[in-house]
Design an enzyme around this catalytic site. Structure first.
Site, PDB file in Angstrom:
ATOM      1  CG  ASP A 156     -50.659 -44.351  28.145  1.00  0.00           C
ATOM      2  OD1 ASP A 156     -50.567 -45.531  27.782  1.00  0.00           O
ATOM      3  OD2 ASP A 156     -49.812 -43.798  28.862  1.00  0.00           O
ATOM      4  CG  ASP A 362     -48.337 -49.767  27.691  1.00  0.00           C
ATOM      5  OD1 ASP A 362     -49.334 -49.059  27.913  1.00  0.00           O
ATOM      6  OD2 ASP A 362     -47.188 -49.301  27.584  1.00  0.00           O
TER       7      ASP A 362
END
Length: 488
Positions: A156, A362
């Site tokens: 992530d 992201d």
């Protein structure tokens, strides 16, 4: 799955991870005609659920062009998705919206978020139990070694602290790999609670400082995610292995109480920007540079995540073009850039939102969110150029949908994003349309509008497919190049 707290350009050895991901074949299967791609509807369809049982076995780490290569797979649930495909997609979009909303809340009022987590932190030493809410699951995972234990973690870019579940586990969810046993590892060391790592570094990474154990020998951390899920445990040091690259004294969270739907993974790898992220902790090995290329298909497809600045590991079809990385210390760990324009089918989009085009990129958010003025103009132009196909009702956060079930081929307008420095990102055709129904009777524009004009946009992973995206944290820049994402 980004957490909502916190938040040298040289030649270095390079680390590559192979991944399996979302949707159909490369856009090369389509034919570009007059700022549109004519592509078979079959090529765009979402991967079949029954492929879950046909995933290939994990590959043994190996070296290629001076890079260490590991397998990075798309994160899939422990069990097959339900037969009701639309319901399954709806749940994914709901969870994706929860993540995006949490990011906006974090950006809007960071100080209040810290105050809220301060209360959360005060309970960390007791490791209290409470119910967690599902985290979004359309992410990417890899297997690394902590101590001598192989463990699968979600990768992530919107998180900093790397953590895994540990024994003794007071409250743990079900995971596929054995839970890490710190007592059996001779290289495991707890971080002292009076250290700057427990205070300053942890606060930068999670938004709150650590707390002390009763004997004051250990640092407790408490990391809450925006949807109510959490991990709590001991901040520690351990040797980790990324393929054959050993990283001694790596700081991570040894989670003793963890809640949330992490899909059978052991925890999370943080690729954010603060001192405790894997990127920062491996600067000596990889120079603070990493990149990835996300392929188009959900199952049996591969791409790569490269740690290091060895561009020979890339297979880019166009040169890497760099745009400025906007650094905002109050909004770590997120990566921001400046969106200056967009076009649909070669037609430039005019919108007031481009005057303040700060946007974040992201790996854990799925669908791209745009300010209302930009989304409205982009949607109007797309609908105008896609008007030969019948419109149907919207679905969840996707409000622009069509019935393509009676077509063998569709003509999809090209979609491009313009970034500061005259950098153009061409969205792959597989990232433009989202299949809600497998038969093509409800296929939607894979973008959504933010609620308010002053919110910060998000470039999601669905629009990053077949792109080499380069994060140069030392040079403060982000690079983009077209690349047919595959591992061979």
């Amino acid at each position: 799955m980004a957490h909502l707290p916190s938040p040298m350009l040289r030649s270095f050895p390079c680390f590559v991870l192979v991944l399996f991901t979302v949707l159909a074949r490369d856009s090369s299967a389509g034919v570009v005609q007059d700022n549109a791609v004519v592509v078979s509807l079959h090529e765009l369809k979402f991967g079949d659920d029954d492929r879950l049982s046909s995933m290939s076995a994990s590959q043994i780490p190996r070296k290629q062009n001076g890079a260490t290569i590991l397998e990075l797979k798309h994160h899939i649930p422990l069990s097959k998705p339900k037969k009701n495909h639309a319901k399954y997609i709806q749940n994914l979009l709901i969870l994706d919206e929860a993540r995006a909303t949490s990011i906006q809340d974090h950006i809007k009022n960071y100080s209040k978020f810290q105050e809220k987590n301060a209360e959360f932190s005060s309970e960390a030493a007791q490791l209290p139990l409470s119910s967690g809410i599902k985290l979004q699951t359309l992410n990417y995972v890899t297997t690394i070694t902590i101590g001598s234990t192989n463990t699968t973690v979600i990768v992530d870019t919107g998180s900093d602290l790397t953590w895994v579940q540990c024994t003794p586990c007071m409250a743990c969810y079900t995971q596929q790999d054995p839970i890490f046993n710190s007592s059996s590892s001779p290289t495991y060391i707890s971080v002292p609670c009076n250290s700057t790592t427990c205070t300053t570094s942890l606060q930068a990474a999670t938004g709150i400082s650590g707390s002390c154990s009763s004997d004051r020998n250990s640092c407790f951390y408490a990391l809450g995610y925006g949807d109510g899920s959490y991990t709590r445990g001991i901040l520690a040091q351990e040797t980790i292995a990324l393929g054959d690259v050993q990283i001694p004294n790596f700081i991570f969270g040894c989670g003793r109480s963890n809640r949330g739907l992490f899909g059978g993974t052991s925890g999370l790898m943080g690729l954010g920007r603060t001192q405790l992220s894997l990127v920062s902790q491996t600067t000596d090995q990889f120079g603070g540079v990493f990149s990835y290329c996300l392929p188009t298909r959900l199952y049996n497809s591969s791409g790569s995540l490269v740690l290091g600045n060895d561009t020979s590991a890339f297979k880019n079809a166009t040169p890497v073009s760099y745009t400025r990385m906007i650094v905002d210390p109050t909004m770590a760990p997120f990566y921001f850039l400046n969106l200056t324009g967009a076009s649909v089918g070669g037609v430039p989009i005019n919108a007031s939102g481009f005057s303040n085009g700060k946007i974040l990129i992201d790996s854990g958010t799925v669908i791209t969110r745009l300010p209302p003025s930009i989304y409205k103009a982009l949607k109007a132009e797309f609908v105008a150029q896609f008007s030969s196909y019948p419109a149907v009702a919207g679905f969840s956060i996707l409000d622009t949908c069509f019935n393509l079930s009676s077509y063998d081929e569709v003509r999809v307008p090209t979609l491009k994003l313009e970034l500061e420095g005259e950098v153009t990102v061409s969205i792959d055709v597989s990232g433009i349309l989202y299949f809600v129904k497998k038969d093509g009777s409800q296929v939607c524009l894979a973008m959504a509008s933010l609620s308010y004009e002053d919110q910060v946009g998000i470039i999601g992973n669905y629009q990053q497919k077949n792109q080499r995206v380069v994060y140069d944290t030392v040079g403060s820049r982000l690079g983009f190049a077209k690349e047919p994402c595959s591992y061979s």
